[in-house]
Design an enzyme around this catalytic site. Structure first.
Site, PDB file in Angstrom:
ATOM      1  N   CYS A  91       1.057  -0.967   0.453  1.00  0.00           N
ATOM      2  CA  CYS A  91      -0.208   0.002  -0.157  1.00  0.00           C
ATOM      3  C   CYS A  91       0.363   1.263  -0.194  1.00  0.00           C
ATOM      4  O   CYS A  91       2.258   1.594   0.824  1.00  0.00           O
ATOM      5  CB  CYS A  91      -1.006  -0.022   1.030  1.00  0.00           C
ATOM      6  N   GLU A 134      -8.367  -0.846  -2.514  1.00  0.00           N
ATOM      7  CA  GLU A 134      -8.899   0.983  -2.369  1.00  0.00           C
ATOM      8  C   GLU A 134     -10.190   0.901  -1.724  1.00  0.00           C
ATOM      9  O   GLU A 134     -10.665   2.122  -1.169  1.00  0.00           O
ATOM     10  CB  GLU A 134      -8.790   1.003  -3.277  1.00  0.00           C
ATOM     11  N   HIS A 137      -9.887   1.742   1.556  1.00  0.00           N
ATOM     12  CA  HIS A 137      -9.602   3.391   1.885  1.00  0.00           C
ATOM     13  C   HIS A 137     -11.007   3.722   2.169  1.00  0.00           C
ATOM     14  O   HIS A 137     -10.731   5.028   3.102  1.00  0.00           O
ATOM     15  CB  HIS A 137      -8.940   3.131   0.684  1.00  0.00           C
TER      16      HIS A 137
HETATM   17 ZN    ZN Z   1      -3.941   1.114  -0.128  1.00  0.00          ZN
END
Ligand code: ZN
Length: 167
Positions: A91, A134, A137
């Site tokens: 990441c 993603e 996130h």
């Molecule tokens: Zn990430």
């Protein structure tokens, strides 16, 4: 277009959930372009808006070998997922670290384009894993939250070592 500063662990802003995009304007398109430029510069295969300190449900990715197939997902929602597998993840917000994470490797997703049009896609393998990473996130989650207990222990030990070296 511009390269953006990426927030890094343990910045608390990475833990805040993002809000749905309601306005599909040029600013949104500009943000997507900047996210892609920042992602390609790393190089990474995915990046989300909250990683650059914008709490909007927008993510970009490109899992193609030649890095010529950018994809943008606005307000993505997982409709179904299948085939769990263990995948080694990295990441941009956790530089220098990687870890094994259990995730679905097949996923059906609904999202909007930068113009606000709804679409559905089936993703598998790396594309599915990248999208789910993603998407985490957007909910304030990081891959380190999904490590096994042994993986978390290793991650913490590495952080402690890093802190000792910096002290
Ligand atoms: Zn990430």
């Amino acid at each position: 277009m511009a390269r953006l500063q990426v927030l890094t662990y343990p910045d608390p802003r990475l833990r805040e959930p993002s809000l749905p995009v309601k306005v599909f304007d040029e600013a949104l398109a500009g943000l997507a372009a900047d996210l892609l430029e920042t992602m390609y510069a790393e190089p990474a295969i995915g990046l989300s808006a909250p990683q650059v300190d914008v709490r909007s449900r927008l993510l970009v990715m490109d899992v193609s070998e030649r890095k010529n197939r950018p994809e943008v997902f606005v307000n993505p929602e997982v409709l179904s997922s299948a085939r769990q597998g263990w995948i080694e993840e990295r990441c941009m917000s956790v530089p220098g670290r990687s870890g094994l994470v259990r995730r679905a490797t097949e996923v059906r997703v609904r999202a909007r384009t930068l113009e606000g049009e709804s679409f559905e896609r089936r993703l598998s393998g790396l594309a599915a894993v990248c999208l789910l990473h993603e998407l985490d996130h957007l909910d304030g989650r990081l891959f380190v939250d999904r490590l096994s207990w042994l993986g978390r222990l290793r991650f913490r030990a590495a952080l402690a070592m890093q802190a000792r070296r910096a002290a």
